[in-house]
Scaffold this motif. Structure first.
Motif, short mmCIF file in Angstrom:
data_model
loop_
_atom_site.label_atom_id
_atom_site.label_comp_id
_atom_site.label_asym_id
_atom_site.label_seq_id
_atom_site.Cartn_x
_atom_site.Cartn_y
_atom_site.Cartn_z
N SER A 158 0.85 -1.20 0.00
CA SER A 158 0.00 0.00 0.00
C SER A 158 0.88 1.25 0.00
O SER A 158 1.63 1.46 -0.94
CB SER A 158 -0.96 -0.02 1.19
N GLU A 159 0.84 2.04 1.06
CA GLU A 159 1.59 3.30 1.11
C GLU A 159 3.09 3.06 1.29
O GLU A 159 3.52 2.35 2.20
CB GLU A 159 1.08 4.16 2.27
N ALA A 160 3.89 3.71 0.44
CA ALA A 160 5.35 3.57 0.54
C ALA A 160 5.88 4.11 1.86
O ALA A 160 6.77 3.52 2.48
CB ALA A 160 6.02 4.30 -0.63
N GLU A 161 5.34 5.26 2.31
CA GLU A 161 5.80 5.86 3.57
C GLU A 161 5.58 4.91 4.75
O GLU A 161 6.41 4.82 5.66
CB GLU A 161 5.08 7.18 3.86
N ALA A 162 4.44 4.20 4.73
CA ALA A 162 4.14 3.26 5.81
C ALA A 162 5.13 2.10 5.80
O ALA A 162 5.60 1.66 6.86
CB ALA A 162 2.71 2.74 5.67
N GLN A 163 5.45 1.59 4.60
CA GLN A 163 6.41 0.49 4.50
C GLN A 163 7.81 0.94 4.91
O GLN A 163 8.54 0.21 5.59
CB GLN A 163 6.44 -0.06 3.06
N GLU A 279 -10.95 6.04 11.25
CA GLU A 279 -10.37 5.19 10.21
C GLU A 279 -8.98 5.71 9.80
O GLU A 279 -8.06 4.92 9.57
CB GLU A 279 -11.30 5.15 8.99
N ALA A 280 -8.83 7.05 9.76
CA ALA A 280 -7.52 7.64 9.46
C ALA A 280 -6.51 7.24 10.53
O ALA A 280 -5.37 6.86 10.23
CB ALA A 280 -7.64 9.15 9.38
N ARG A 281 -6.95 7.30 11.78
CA ARG A 281 -6.08 6.93 12.90
C ARG A 281 -5.67 5.46 12.78
O ARG A 281 -4.50 5.11 12.99
CB ARG A 281 -6.84 7.15 14.22
N ARG A 282 -6.62 4.59 12.41
CA ARG A 282 -6.31 3.17 12.26
C ARG A 282 -5.28 2.94 11.16
O ARG A 282 -4.37 2.11 11.29
CB ARG A 282 -7.59 2.37 11.95
N LEU A 283 -5.40 3.70 10.05
CA LEU A 283 -4.45 3.55 8.94
C LEU A 283 -3.04 3.96 9.34
O LEU A 283 -2.06 3.37 8.88
CB LEU A 283 -4.91 4.38 7.73
N PHE A 284 -2.93 4.95 10.21
CA PHE A 284 -1.60 5.35 10.69
C PHE A 284 -1.03 4.34 11.69
O PHE A 284 0.17 4.08 11.70
CB PHE A 284 -1.67 6.74 11.34
N GLN A 288 -1.15 -1.21 6.08
CA GLN A 288 -0.89 -2.46 5.37
C GLN A 288 0.57 -2.46 4.91
O GLN A 288 0.95 -1.71 4.00
CB GLN A 288 -1.83 -2.60 4.16
N VAL A 289 1.38 -3.28 5.54
CA VAL A 289 2.81 -3.37 5.20
C VAL A 289 3.25 -4.83 5.27
O VAL A 289 2.55 -5.67 5.82
CB VAL A 289 3.69 -2.55 6.19
#
Length: 384
Positions: A158-163, A279-284, A288-289
Protein backbone atom coordinates in the motif's frame (compact mmCIF):
# COMPACT_ATOMS: atom_id res chain seq x y z
CA UNK A 1 0.49 16.46 0.88
CA UNK A 2 1.66 14.57 3.96
CA UNK A 3 0.85 16.45 7.19
CA UNK A 4 0.03 20.09 6.66
CA UNK A 5 2.38 22.54 8.39
CA UNK A 6 4.11 19.87 10.50
CA UNK A 7 7.65 21.03 9.72
CA UNK A 8 6.96 24.55 10.99
CA UNK A 9 5.04 23.22 13.99
CA UNK A 10 8.03 21.11 15.03
CA UNK A 11 10.50 23.93 14.35
CA UNK A 12 8.49 26.17 16.69
CA UNK A 13 7.67 23.63 19.40
CA UNK A 14 10.25 20.82 19.21
CA UNK A 15 13.46 22.36 17.78
CA UNK A 16 15.74 19.91 19.64
CA UNK A 17 14.09 17.03 17.76
CA UNK A 18 15.44 18.20 14.41
CA UNK A 19 19.01 18.87 13.29
CA UNK A 20 20.90 19.62 10.10
CA UNK A 21 23.19 16.87 8.86
CA UNK A 22 25.70 16.37 6.06
CA UNK A 23 25.55 13.49 3.59
CA UNK A 24 28.78 12.13 5.02
CA UNK A 25 27.23 11.62 8.48
CA UNK A 26 25.12 8.76 7.06
CA UNK A 27 28.09 6.76 5.78
CA UNK A 28 27.31 3.04 5.97
CA UNK A 29 23.67 3.70 6.88
CA UNK A 30 20.77 1.90 5.21
CA UNK A 31 18.10 4.42 4.23
CA UNK A 32 14.54 3.61 3.05
CA UNK A 33 13.51 6.14 0.39
CA UNK A 34 9.99 7.07 -0.72
CA UNK A 35 10.55 6.49 -4.46
CA UNK A 36 7.45 8.20 -5.88
CA UNK A 37 8.14 11.46 -4.06
CA UNK A 38 11.72 11.40 -5.38
CA UNK A 39 10.54 10.76 -8.96
CA UNK A 40 8.11 13.68 -8.69
CA UNK A 41 10.95 15.97 -7.62
CA UNK A 42 13.06 14.88 -10.58
CA UNK A 43 10.22 15.47 -13.03
CA UNK A 44 9.67 19.06 -11.89
CA UNK A 45 13.36 19.99 -11.56
CA UNK A 46 15.81 17.94 -13.63
CA UNK A 47 16.61 19.40 -17.04
CA UNK A 48 13.37 21.36 -17.08
CA UNK A 49 12.91 24.57 -19.06
CA UNK A 50 9.40 25.98 -18.87
CA UNK A 51 7.07 23.21 -20.04
CA UNK A 52 9.91 21.16 -21.56
CA UNK A 53 11.52 18.12 -19.90
CA UNK A 54 14.47 15.94 -20.89
CA UNK A 55 13.40 13.41 -23.53
CA UNK A 56 14.92 10.67 -25.69
CA UNK A 57 14.75 10.49 -29.48
CA UNK A 58 11.28 8.95 -29.28
CA UNK A 59 10.06 11.98 -27.33
CA UNK A 60 9.68 10.00 -24.09
CA UNK A 61 10.47 11.88 -20.88
CA UNK A 62 13.79 10.89 -19.25
CA UNK A 63 14.06 13.54 -16.49
CA UNK A 64 13.12 10.96 -13.88
CA UNK A 65 15.83 8.56 -15.09
CA UNK A 66 18.50 11.26 -15.18
CA UNK A 67 17.56 12.45 -11.69
CA UNK A 68 17.33 8.96 -10.18
CA UNK A 69 20.61 7.86 -11.77
CA UNK A 70 22.71 10.86 -10.71
CA UNK A 71 21.19 11.24 -7.24
CA UNK A 72 21.53 7.56 -6.40
CA UNK A 73 25.18 7.63 -7.48
CA UNK A 74 25.73 10.59 -5.16
CA UNK A 75 24.21 8.63 -2.27
CA UNK A 76 26.40 5.63 -3.02
CA UNK A 77 29.51 7.81 -3.30
CA UNK A 78 28.73 9.21 0.16
CA UNK A 79 28.71 5.62 1.47
CA UNK A 80 24.92 5.39 1.93
CA UNK A 81 22.93 2.22 1.22
CA UNK A 82 19.59 3.29 -0.30
CA UNK A 83 16.51 1.05 -0.40
CA UNK A 84 13.79 2.43 -2.70
CA UNK A 85 10.18 1.74 -1.73
CA UNK A 86 7.40 2.17 -4.29
CA UNK A 87 3.70 2.72 -3.61
CA UNK A 88 1.23 -0.13 -3.92
CA UNK A 89 -2.56 0.19 -3.93
CA UNK A 90 -3.70 3.32 -2.07
CA UNK A 91 -6.20 2.89 0.81
CA UNK A 92 -9.83 3.62 -0.06
CA UNK A 93 -9.78 6.54 2.39
CA UNK A 94 -7.19 8.27 0.18
CA UNK A 95 -9.42 8.29 -2.91
CA UNK A 96 -10.89 11.66 -1.93
CA UNK A 97 -7.43 13.22 -1.72
CA UNK A 98 -6.41 11.67 -5.04
CA UNK A 99 -9.56 13.08 -6.64
CA UNK A 100 -8.65 16.53 -5.32
CA UNK A 101 -5.17 16.23 -6.82
CA UNK A 102 -6.67 15.24 -10.18
CA UNK A 103 -8.94 18.28 -10.04
CA UNK A 104 -6.04 20.59 -9.14
CA UNK A 105 -3.99 19.27 -12.09
CA UNK A 106 -6.96 19.88 -14.41
CA UNK A 107 -7.25 23.47 -13.16
CA UNK A 108 -3.50 23.96 -13.53
CA UNK A 109 -3.69 22.69 -17.13
CA UNK A 110 -6.27 25.38 -17.94
CA UNK A 111 -4.17 28.05 -16.23
CA UNK A 112 -1.11 26.85 -18.13
CA UNK A 113 -2.94 27.21 -21.44
CA UNK A 114 -3.74 30.84 -20.58
CA UNK A 115 -0.16 31.53 -19.49
CA UNK A 116 1.18 30.10 -22.75
CA UNK A 117 -1.17 32.35 -24.72
CA UNK A 118 -0.03 35.47 -22.85
CA UNK A 119 3.63 34.38 -22.77
CA UNK A 120 3.95 34.96 -19.02
CA UNK A 121 7.14 32.98 -18.20
CA UNK A 122 6.65 32.94 -14.42
CA UNK A 123 3.09 31.68 -14.76
CA UNK A 124 4.16 29.07 -17.32
CA UNK A 125 6.83 27.77 -14.93
CA UNK A 126 4.44 27.71 -11.96
CA UNK A 127 1.50 25.99 -13.63
CA UNK A 128 3.55 23.53 -15.68
CA UNK A 129 4.96 22.09 -12.43
CA UNK A 130 1.43 21.72 -11.06
CA UNK A 131 0.43 19.57 -14.04
CA UNK A 132 3.15 16.98 -13.39
CA UNK A 133 2.02 13.48 -12.42
CA UNK A 134 4.13 10.43 -11.65
CA UNK A 135 2.82 7.70 -13.96
CA UNK A 136 3.04 3.92 -13.77
CA UNK A 137 5.61 4.03 -16.58
CA UNK A 138 7.81 6.47 -14.65
CA UNK A 139 7.78 4.05 -11.71
CA UNK A 140 8.54 1.02 -13.88
CA UNK A 141 11.41 2.86 -15.61
CA UNK A 142 13.00 3.72 -12.25
CA UNK A 143 12.53 0.21 -10.85
CA UNK A 144 14.36 -1.19 -13.87
CA UNK A 145 17.15 1.39 -13.58
CA UNK A 146 17.70 0.78 -9.86
CA UNK A 147 17.79 -3.00 -10.26
CA UNK A 148 20.35 -2.63 -13.04
CA UNK A 149 22.38 -0.42 -10.67
CA UNK A 150 22.29 -3.19 -8.06
CA UNK A 151 20.15 -1.15 -5.67
CA UNK A 152 17.28 -2.92 -3.82
CA UNK A 153 13.68 -2.12 -4.71
CA UNK A 154 10.61 -2.89 -2.60
CA UNK A 155 7.07 -2.71 -3.95
CA UNK A 156 4.89 -1.91 -0.93
CA UNK A 157 1.44 -3.49 -0.59
CA UNK A 158 0.00 0.00 0.00
CA UNK A 159 1.59 3.30 1.11
CA UNK A 160 5.35 3.57 0.54
CA UNK A 161 5.80 5.86 3.57
CA UNK A 162 4.14 3.26 5.81
CA UNK A 163 6.41 0.49 4.50
CA UNK A 164 9.47 2.71 4.94
CA UNK A 165 8.47 3.39 8.55
CA UNK A 166 7.96 -0.33 9.17
CA UNK A 167 11.47 -1.07 7.86
CA UNK A 168 12.87 1.58 10.18
CA UNK A 169 10.93 0.38 13.24
CA UNK A 170 12.13 -3.19 12.69
CA UNK A 171 15.75 -2.03 12.44
CA UNK A 172 16.22 -3.06 8.81
CA UNK A 173 17.15 0.55 7.94
CA UNK A 174 18.48 3.49 9.94
CA UNK A 175 16.03 6.13 8.69
CA UNK A 176 13.28 7.03 6.22
CA UNK A 177 13.85 9.67 3.53
CA UNK A 178 10.96 11.60 1.99
CA UNK A 179 9.51 15.09 1.74
CA UNK A 180 6.11 14.04 3.11
CA UNK A 181 6.10 14.35 6.88
CA UNK A 182 3.57 11.57 7.42
CA UNK A 183 6.46 9.08 7.67
CA UNK A 184 6.68 10.39 11.25
CA UNK A 185 2.94 9.82 11.76
CA UNK A 186 3.48 6.20 10.71
CA UNK A 187 6.04 6.03 13.53
CA UNK A 188 9.40 6.15 11.72
CA UNK A 189 12.04 6.49 14.49
CA UNK A 190 14.34 8.57 12.25
CA UNK A 191 13.16 10.71 9.34
CA UNK A 192 15.22 12.65 6.76
CA UNK A 193 14.13 15.54 4.56
CA UNK A 194 16.04 16.92 1.54
CA UNK A 195 18.14 13.77 1.12
CA UNK A 196 16.83 13.40 -2.44
CA UNK A 197 16.45 17.11 -3.26
CA UNK A 198 17.92 17.54 -6.77
CA UNK A 199 17.77 21.33 -6.88
CA UNK A 200 20.99 22.08 -5.00
CA UNK A 201 23.94 20.33 -3.39
CA UNK A 202 24.01 23.00 -0.70
CA UNK A 203 20.71 22.11 0.98
CA UNK A 204 21.51 20.27 4.24
CA UNK A 205 19.69 17.09 5.18
CA UNK A 206 17.24 17.64 8.04
CA UNK A 207 17.02 14.73 10.49
CA UNK A 208 13.99 14.27 12.78
CA UNK A 209 13.87 11.98 15.82
CA UNK A 210 10.36 10.79 16.78
CA UNK A 211 11.31 10.03 20.41
CA UNK A 212 12.58 13.58 20.90
CA UNK A 213 9.53 14.98 19.11
CA UNK A 214 7.20 13.26 21.57
CA UNK A 215 9.34 14.35 24.53
CA UNK A 216 9.42 18.01 23.48
CA UNK A 217 5.75 18.14 22.58
CA UNK A 218 4.92 16.19 25.75
CA UNK A 219 2.62 13.86 23.81
CA UNK A 220 2.16 10.11 23.46
CA UNK A 221 2.40 8.53 19.99
CA UNK A 222 -1.40 8.18 19.89
CA UNK A 223 -1.77 11.88 20.69
CA UNK A 224 0.80 12.79 18.03
CA UNK A 225 -1.24 10.85 15.45
CA UNK A 226 -4.37 12.74 16.51
CA UNK A 227 -2.42 16.01 16.24
CA UNK A 228 -1.44 15.14 12.66
CA UNK A 229 -5.03 14.26 11.71
CA UNK A 230 -6.27 17.57 13.14
CA UNK A 231 -3.51 19.49 11.34
CA UNK A 232 -4.50 17.98 7.99
CA UNK A 233 -3.60 14.63 6.40
CA UNK A 234 -4.28 12.69 3.18
CA UNK A 235 -7.00 10.49 4.67
CA UNK A 236 -9.68 12.95 5.73
CA UNK A 237 -10.60 16.63 5.78
CA UNK A 238 -9.46 18.73 8.69
CA UNK A 239 -11.66 20.97 10.84
CA UNK A 240 -11.79 24.39 9.22
CA UNK A 241 -10.10 26.97 11.40
CA UNK A 242 -7.88 24.49 13.23
CA UNK A 243 -4.24 24.63 12.16
CA UNK A 244 -1.17 23.04 13.71
CA UNK A 245 -0.79 25.37 16.72
CA UNK A 246 -4.47 25.23 17.64
CA UNK A 247 -4.46 21.44 17.19
CA UNK A 248 -1.47 21.13 19.53
CA UNK A 249 -3.16 23.31 22.13
CA UNK A 250 -6.38 21.27 21.95
CA UNK A 251 -4.58 17.90 22.15
CA UNK A 252 -2.60 19.05 25.19
CA UNK A 253 -5.80 20.31 26.81
CA UNK A 254 -8.14 17.40 26.01
CA UNK A 255 -5.85 14.45 25.16
CA UNK A 256 -7.70 13.00 22.16
CA UNK A 257 -9.91 13.90 19.20
CA UNK A 258 -12.93 12.33 20.94
CA UNK A 259 -12.54 14.60 23.97
CA UNK A 260 -11.95 17.61 21.72
CA UNK A 261 -15.20 16.93 19.83
CA UNK A 262 -17.09 16.76 23.14
CA UNK A 263 -15.77 20.14 24.28
CA UNK A 264 -15.18 22.13 21.08
CA UNK A 265 -17.20 25.24 20.23
CA UNK A 266 -19.21 23.90 17.27
CA UNK A 267 -20.42 27.36 16.32
CA UNK A 268 -16.82 28.47 15.82
CA UNK A 269 -15.47 25.23 14.37
CA UNK A 270 -17.46 23.20 11.83
CA UNK A 271 -16.89 19.45 12.06
CA UNK A 272 -16.98 17.76 8.60
CA UNK A 273 -19.98 15.49 8.03
CA UNK A 274 -19.19 11.79 8.54
CA UNK A 275 -15.64 12.71 9.53
CA UNK A 276 -13.62 9.44 9.28
CA UNK A 277 -10.89 10.43 11.73
CA UNK A 278 -11.07 7.03 13.47
CA UNK A 279 -10.37 5.19 10.21
CA UNK A 280 -7.52 7.64 9.46
CA UNK A 281 -6.08 6.93 12.90
CA UNK A 282 -6.31 3.17 12.26
CA UNK A 283 -4.45 3.55 8.94
CA UNK A 284 -1.60 5.35 10.69
CA UNK A 285 -1.43 2.86 13.55
CA UNK A 286 -2.04 -0.35 11.59
CA UNK A 287 -1.06 0.29 7.96
CA UNK A 288 -0.89 -2.46 5.37
CA UNK A 289 2.81 -3.37 5.20
CA UNK A 290 4.99 -6.43 4.84
CA UNK A 291 5.46 -7.93 8.30
CA UNK A 292 8.82 -8.79 9.86
CA UNK A 293 8.47 -12.49 9.12
CA UNK A 294 7.89 -11.86 5.40
CA UNK A 295 11.17 -12.07 3.50
CA UNK A 296 12.13 -8.79 1.86
CA UNK A 297 14.96 -8.99 -0.64
CA UNK A 298 17.15 -6.13 0.59
CA UNK A 299 20.48 -6.78 -1.09
CA UNK A 300 22.99 -4.52 -2.81
CA UNK A 301 24.79 -6.09 -5.74
CA UNK A 302 27.26 -5.17 -8.48
CA UNK A 303 25.81 -3.08 -11.33
CA UNK A 304 24.77 -4.78 -14.56
CA UNK A 305 27.09 -2.83 -16.87
CA UNK A 306 25.78 -4.22 -20.14
CA UNK A 307 22.17 -3.82 -19.01
CA UNK A 308 22.72 -0.18 -17.95
CA UNK A 309 24.33 0.74 -21.27
CA UNK A 310 21.52 -0.92 -23.22
CA UNK A 311 18.79 0.74 -21.16
CA UNK A 312 20.28 4.22 -20.73
CA UNK A 313 22.35 4.69 -23.90
CA UNK A 314 20.62 2.59 -26.55
CA UNK A 315 17.03 2.97 -25.36
CA UNK A 316 17.01 6.41 -23.74
CA UNK A 317 19.74 8.38 -25.50
CA UNK A 318 22.13 8.93 -22.56
CA UNK A 319 25.73 9.83 -23.39
CA UNK A 320 27.78 6.62 -23.62
CA UNK A 321 30.97 8.02 -22.03
CA UNK A 322 29.05 9.53 -19.12
CA UNK A 323 27.23 6.28 -18.42
CA UNK A 324 30.48 4.30 -18.55
CA UNK A 325 32.13 6.71 -16.10
CA UNK A 326 29.03 6.61 -13.88
CA UNK A 327 29.20 2.79 -13.76
CA UNK A 328 32.80 3.02 -12.56
CA UNK A 329 31.66 5.45 -9.84
CA UNK A 330 29.00 2.96 -8.73
CA UNK A 331 31.53 0.12 -8.53
CA UNK A 332 34.01 2.25 -6.57
CA UNK A 333 31.28 3.55 -4.25
CA UNK A 334 29.96 0.06 -3.49
CA UNK A 335 33.43 -1.15 -2.56
CA UNK A 336 33.74 1.86 -0.25
CA UNK A 337 30.35 1.42 1.44
CA UNK A 338 30.96 -2.29 1.99
CA UNK A 339 33.53 -1.30 4.63
CA UNK A 340 30.67 -0.35 6.96
CA UNK A 341 30.55 2.28 9.66
CA UNK A 342 33.59 2.64 11.93
CA UNK A 343 31.75 1.87 15.17
CA UNK A 344 30.70 -1.55 13.86
CA UNK A 345 34.33 -2.72 14.09
CA UNK A 346 34.63 -1.98 17.82
CA UNK A 347 32.80 -3.24 20.88
CA UNK A 348 32.62 -1.28 24.13
CA UNK A 349 34.98 -2.44 26.91
CA UNK A 350 32.71 -3.64 29.73
CA UNK A 351 35.43 -4.68 32.22
CA UNK A 352 36.87 -1.22 32.73
CA UNK A 353 35.51 2.29 32.82
CA UNK A 354 38.98 3.78 32.30
CA UNK A 355 39.46 5.22 28.80
CA UNK A 356 41.96 3.16 26.77
CA UNK A 357 44.56 5.92 26.27
CA UNK A 358 44.44 6.96 29.91
CA UNK A 359 44.80 3.33 31.03
CA UNK A 360 47.80 2.82 28.73
CA UNK A 361 49.45 5.93 30.23
CA UNK A 362 48.78 4.75 33.79
CA UNK A 363 50.16 1.25 33.04
CA UNK A 364 53.30 2.76 31.51
CA UNK A 365 53.86 5.03 34.53
CA UNK A 366 53.39 2.13 36.96
CA UNK A 367 55.89 0.03 35.00
CA UNK A 368 58.49 2.83 35.08
CA UNK A 369 58.03 3.22 38.87
CA UNK A 370 58.53 -0.51 39.38
CA UNK A 371 61.71 -0.50 37.29
CA UNK A 372 63.16 2.40 39.32
CA UNK A 373 62.43 0.59 42.59
CA UNK A 374 64.10 -2.59 41.28
CA UNK A 375 67.25 -0.70 40.35
CA UNK A 376 67.31 0.88 43.83
CA UNK A 377 67.08 -2.58 45.41
CA UNK A 378 63.69 -1.96 46.96
CA UNK A 379 61.53 -3.61 44.26
CA UNK A 380 59.33 -6.60 44.81
CA UNK A 381 60.05 -9.96 43.21
CA UNK A 382 58.61 -10.49 39.74
CA UNK A 383 55.90 -13.08 39.49
CA UNK A 384 56.63 -16.14 37.46
Amino acid sequence: MGIKGLTKLLADNAPKAMKEQKFESFFGRKIAIDASMSIYQFLIVVGRSGTEMLTNEAGEVTSHLQGMFSRTIRLLEAGLKPVYVFDGKPPDLKKQELAKRFSRRADATEDLTEALETGNKEEIEKFSKRTVKVTKQHNEDCKKLLRLMGVPVIEAPSEAEAQCAALCKSGKVYAVASEDMDSLTFGAPKFLRHLMDPSSRKIPVMEFDITKILEELNLTMDQFIDLCILSGCDYCDSIRGIGGQTALKLIRQHGSIENILENINRERYQIPDDWPYQEARRLFKEPQVFSDDEQLDIKWSAPDEEGLITFLVNENGFNSDRVTKAIEKIKTAKNKSSQGRLESFFKPVVSSSIPIKRKETEDKAAKETTNKKSKAGGGSKRKK
